[in-house]
Scaffold this active site. Structure first.
Site, PDB file in Angstrom:
ATOM      1  CE1 TYR A 140      -3.892   2.079  -0.088  1.00 53.86           C
ATOM      2  CE2 TYR A 140      -3.122   3.027   1.972  1.00 53.86           C
ATOM      3  CZ  TYR A 140      -3.980   3.040   0.894  1.00 53.86           C
ATOM      4  OH  TYR A 140      -4.936   4.020   0.791  1.00 53.86           O
ATOM      5  CD  GLU A 147      -1.734   4.189  -6.910  1.00 50.71           C
ATOM      6  OE1 GLU A 147      -2.537   4.990  -6.377  1.00 50.71           O
ATOM      7  OE2 GLU A 147      -1.783   2.955  -6.764  1.00 50.71           O
TER       8      GLU A 147
END
Length: 214
Positions: A140, A147
């Site tokens: 995560y 991103e």
């Protein structure tokens, strides 16, 4: 019949993401550069990530127990990066963030779809469940960083070329500044990181808490 369909769907997805992970490993093992990885995997990424939109239908029809709202949020985030950022903004494809997020995505999906496939025919082995609720600890944050990096790398291109930007005058008498939207999404990613990360740890404790980790 639905179990057979879900077995097939999840098996195909597990195989597809496994192939992408192998392609990534082979790319770097052969001395490939960061900037050329995207070209070698883009079609596979686009196909299998877009195929995942079926999961919204699965949730809506009640084939799985997932919430429609949660599934939509997860798919939106992935599709935004896959199509709006990576596909539309070429400099994002060259960012170091791409192999970072790609590694996090592929390993996560191999584990997730493998567990779902096995679950359609029986109880998944503990090690697979453990991986499902443990790898996120690494994946995560990695995914978030990757991103953010690709979005940051692509933003100047969006600004220079007016990608998805609407300026006045126009028939609707309205404007839309896509580079600003990128910044807003980046900020939202950061804001919601801690609550989501804490929620995942809560899910991990709920699923694994009563079991002895070996």
């Amino acid at each position: 019949m639905s179990k057979l369909y879900l077995l097939g769907y999840n098996s195909v997805q597990a195989a597809g993401w496994s192939y992408m992970l192998i392609k990534m490993g082979a790319h770097f093992a052969a001395g490939g550069e960061v900037g050329t990885l995207y070209d070698g995997v883009k079609t596979w990424l686009q196909v299998f990530q877009t195929l995942a939109m079926l999961e919204l239908v699965h949730a809506f029809l009640g084939l799985v127990r997932s919430s429609v709202q949660v599934t939509l949020q997860q798919l939106f985030a992935r599709m935004y990066i896959t199509w709006v950022i990576l596909f539309s903004l070429p400099p994002s494809q060259l960012s170091l963030g791409f192999p970072i997020l790609f590694f996090a995505w592929t390993v996560t999906e191999v584990i997730r779809y493998s567990m779902y496939a096995v679950s359609t025919v029986g109880s998944p082995p503990y090690f697979l469940v453990w991986l499902r609720y443990t790898f996120f600890i690494i994946a995560y944050p990695m995914g978030l960083v990757g991103e953010l990096m690709v979005a940051y790398a692509g933003r100047p291109y969006a600004q220079e070329h007016d990608v998805f930007t609407v300026k006045l005058p126009n028939a609707l008498n309205s404007t839309f500044d896509f580079p600003s939207v990128i910044l807003v999404f980046m900020l939202l990613y950061i804001i919601f990181f801690n609550p989501m990360y804490a929620h995942m740890f809560g899910q991990r404790k709920k699923v694994l808490g009563g079991k002895k980790e070996e």
